[in-house]
Write an enzyme that holds these catalytic residues in place. Sequence first.
Site, short mmCIF file in Angstrom:
data_model
loop_
_atom_site.label_atom_id
_atom_site.label_comp_id
_atom_site.label_asym_id
_atom_site.label_seq_id
_atom_site.Cartn_x
_atom_site.Cartn_y
_atom_site.Cartn_z
N TYR A 35 -99.33 59.17 96.31
CA TYR A 35 -100.28 59.16 97.42
C TYR A 35 -99.76 58.24 98.50
CZ TYR A 35 -103.34 61.52 94.15
OH TYR A 35 -103.87 62.42 93.26
N GLU A 36 -99.90 58.67 99.74
CA GLU A 36 -99.16 58.05 100.84
C GLU A 36 -99.45 56.57 101.06
OE1 GLU A 36 -100.76 61.36 102.91
OE2 GLU A 36 -101.53 60.08 104.49
N SER A 37 -100.61 56.08 100.63
CA SER A 37 -100.93 54.67 100.86
C SER A 37 -100.06 53.74 100.02
CB SER A 37 -102.40 54.42 100.53
OG SER A 37 -102.63 54.67 99.16
#
Lengths: 350, 350, 299, 299
Positions: D71-73
């Site tokens: 997930y990009e975070s």
Amino acid sequence: MPRLRTQTKKAQIMSLEEACKTFMHDGAMVAWSGFTGFNRNPFAFAWQTVRQGVKNLHVIDRHGSCCTWLLNAAGAIKVYETDWMGWGEMAGKLDVNLERRYKKGEMILEDYSHGAMAMRFLAGAVGAPFIPYNAPLGSDLYNPKYDALGRAGMRGKDARIPKKKFIQMEEPFWGEGDTVLLPAARPELAIIHVAQCGDKGTARWRGVGTIDKEIAYAADKVVVLAEEVVPESEMRKLPEGNQIPYFVVDAIVECPWGAFPSSVPFYYDYDAPFMRDMDKVSRNVDDQKKWLDEWVFGPKTWEEFIVKLGAKRLLDLKADSVTGYSTRMMRGKKPAPRMKMPLSVAMSGY
Amino acid sequence: MPRLRTQTKKAQIMSLEEACKTFMHDGAMVAWSGFTGFNRNPFAFAWQTVRQGVKNLHVIDRHGSCCTWLLNAAGAIKVYETDWMGWGEMAGKLDVNLERRYKKGEMILEDYSHGAMAMRFLAGAVGAPFIPYNAPLGSDLYNPKYDALGRAGMRGKDARIPKKKFIQMEEPFWGEGDTVLLPAARPELAIIHVAQCGDKGTARWRGVGTIDKEIAYAADKVVVLAEEVVPESEMRKLPEGNQIPYFVVDAIVECPWGAFPSSVPFYYDYDAPFMRDMDKVSRNVDDQKKWLDEWVFGPKTWEEFIVKLGAKRLLDLKADSVTGYSTRMMRGKKPAPRMKMPLSVAMSGY
Amino acid sequence: MAKSMEQMMELIEKIPDEPAKPGEFILPELMAIQIAHQVRNDDIVFAGTGLPMVGIMTANFINAPNALLIYESGICDGKTMHVPMSVCDQRAANMSSTLGGLVDTFGYYLQNGYVSLGFLGGAAIDKYGGVNVTSIGDYYSPGHRFTGSGGNSDIGTMAHRVAYIILQEKRRFLDRNEYTTTPGWWCWDHKTGEWKPKKEVWKGTAYANSGPVAVVTNMGNYAFDEKGEIYLKSFHPGVTVEQIKENCGFNLNVSRVEGETKKPTYKELFVLREFVDPELIFLPQKVDYPASLQKLING
Amino acid sequence: MAKSMEQMMELIEKIPDEPAKPGEFILPELMAIQIAHQVRNDDIVFAGTGLPMVGIMTANFINAPNALLIYESGICDGKTMHVPMSVCDQRAANMSSTLGGLVDTFGYYLQNGYVSLGFLGGAAIDKYGGVNVTSIGDYYSPGHRFTGSGGNSDIGTMAHRVAYIILQEKRRFLDRNEYTTTPGWWCWDHKTGEWKPKKEVWKGTAYANSGPVAVVTNMGNYAFDEKGEIYLKSFHPGVTVEQIKENCGFNLNVSRVEGETKKPTYKELFVLREFVDPELIFLPQKVDYPASLQKLING
């Protein structure tokens, strides 16, 4: 380096011998973890590399270490692309074998600086082809005459060696004068010694990181040597404490005391007298041969090497669980004093 | 941004009001911590900013959040340089006020992508003027026509706005086609909400980091808001767990529940119904005015804001000490099930 | 019975802050304390292994307790109890603010402009403070090959103020280095092949005004004038200006000499010996305290 | 008494892996499971919020338990118990391998070539898989303004394989987007102003052969041919090819249709409903299980 993968790596648990046989070969471009001769040197792997008779390595790195000392002692390095060619600050600044071999024309040195190598590995890790860095303009490091790989005709032929050592250019966004573009570092193989590794490959150390996270990502293949291999689920209880995700790891080797004579914070300290002895023997060809016979070709396994050190030494080097280093070992002429608080804290009121 | 300092910063412990008055001003270029509306939004600081009537902000960031929602609702943003202009994925993807103000020509949007903004802040953090990034060639993000700050005549006049949005160039070291140079992000002010902050400024969070470490270094001034301010020496017991060193911090604000309605992992969860309500009121000017009067201009202090939420809500949102989130709060139509193990672990045998 | 370190700490304020007499200290002690004097209480200091490290630790224990010490392997503001033998020694990481790596120290801290003082060694230095730690003779087949830059060229050009510690010999104090690892106030413009002021070569960057401000040798202390040229500031006890000029490879400016180098005080020596290097690692030689002081210490 | 989640887990293998009948599932369920089918057990998957996330979680729970979810975070390989509402939800970080930030996910993972599958949404798509999530109409005074790229353009061009989920309407399936956020197999060469194959614009980079391989809509599944042009692969139950053509803004290639989309199986629906979204966040509508299955579940 960026290379589109079509599937996840699956880290294999291997013996030291297997891992070295599988991933190390003549002419490989390799980076080694840790910092100078003192911290998390994957010495056991270098030891096995020399025992296997590997030659013509291209070491691309941020430092010299116990590993490069040994590789140089065995004449295993052909190209040394780095920024500091000593190996242990206290044990003679320069690597004697390196100077000897370099002066005989047996190896190529490509000079950068610490910051430059850090940036080159950062670029390699994030998949960028290059990165700008400011320092140092006006240094002979960026004198076009001093491009050793270029002079040796090695640029632009190998996918891992960039066409140029650097490019100086005018900074185009802010009017901030000139800057130097540095090519990414793209080793084939990263050898990383850590404290703990999960059985799927998630790895962790305590203490400084130097550029080990970056080399793990910048390299194509990654061998992790660990003091302890633990259940992966244990490593997942505090993901914030992990630096290497399992998907970059190709091989896991459980190798207690594998970083000796360098330290693994919270496991054991560096052995300064052992390192001083290494430096001493390197100043005489016969002494060095004897040392290699005794310590490299004598023991049949790394475990035998460690057993040969004796229990007393292991006890003395064992790290304290609060500070992560040992206060029982003798580093200078007098023993370390017992302290409750750093003087700087007492003076500044932290 | 690189600016030679002649002395160390000394972080001051301040109240929310003091910190906002000292560091926030009309026209400031600001970055806000966390990610989307859900994680570590320094909402209390945005709340205080709106109460102070600050206008014409240039927000440079990696996301929209509860903070930008509030700032847009108050019409406080003039330039929005970012990559994702929603604010909370579940609460309406686009920020309604933003669209309204943009279509009226009241604000400038400068579009990048997540990866590009991450790289721009990385460059800003390491003091590099720019950084190459591969993606996405062929996107209208890098169509020379779509340079909003350039079209507005704002480039090359302000030391924080680069002369160009990007530069496409041929990759000179490896023959890897074209790459795009992106200018560093150089905000004036970074507002960072963390879990714990030492009383000298060393700060820590758990969970994702998004690009908070990078914005703290890229910015000139850094305000840290913390759930807890603790003795600095406590933070020093596990330095590996700290992300922000004290020397980059200008102000420390103790502000429990200061990230509400977003989450602080291991402290409290996000309040999805509250965020849905924010989204709902933004769709009607009168409702929104009522909401602002009630929640922003009603409470006299941030503590009053939190007290107004009521004990039941605080209890429900309190994070579980093992997972770091709450399973008691109602997020959808049914309560969260109790689970001992993730199904993926059961299926894959971790 | 020997005193505990805590009892020794309490003694510090009682030790006289008066200059020691010749024979009561050794030269490396004097040099380490000269280094310490360069450190200000609000400095962010980036130091190399050896005497620079010993010197800044001494400063951190006396005149600059709030100075922030950075070590290149990734250590930020360690509060050290036992002297590190290397910049990556876990001893240096004790109670640090953050632990990172070289990207942190050289990128986030140094290139980002946060470092106010760099303290480094050198094999040779030119009259503008340019330093050579790479090689003597032809670069590709040198008479002497040294370790190469390490962090020297990075820190030496991007720290706001830079100080060096160098052994003073005629062959090490040169009009021009054979290889410039770390540019001083004059350096090569490799685009044109010209020798130019650093301010011109670095024009536009944030670091154009950063560079060497002090050099400490075994014979004297040095500073730099408005043109970036080195001059003798003080001569160490027992050394003459004439001897110094003889050990310098160029015509040294001695017109600004202020006098003899301040001798270390008893308090400084006490801290250096008892707290910085009580294990006798960097300063293995031992000189006795004067009897009255020893009596005070014994209590 | 309701069963515990552990008891429900044990049931999974008993639930028949046979296609459900029309009326026994809703369209978003079918779509989520179409997404799941794109995931391979050895994939490194980078997914956005909403149905893509629900779909890859479903895959992680059935056909691809070893797939690594990013997930990009900054989350790497979280082992999720409760469906995240955002890519930065702490729920997604549970038991992850490492936690970092956007430099990790977009730099160290994505640009570095590690991501094998990206799963994304889109507001509009062109016939070569180019996606618009930015604006409709004039860029500077748009009819509709969307959120902008987020990670769409990064993931959509650098993941080895890319799949999209898009609502099928005539105005969303276009011959050419008004704004190309994420290039498909054909895109603009901004240096020359020409419309070209991605392979040419990206020539020399590591990502020249990366791009869209599948699109899932509310009406059908799509793939891309040798020229990079989209074609209909299957139509969802209850939808005709003619209806699909009517909801497409260009002349859709339907010559390769393989038939009706595979219906979700009871096992897939069971996992999706009971383990992925039992809180009814993303799939709030509820359809009863057939009586025999409900009886099996009740035990």
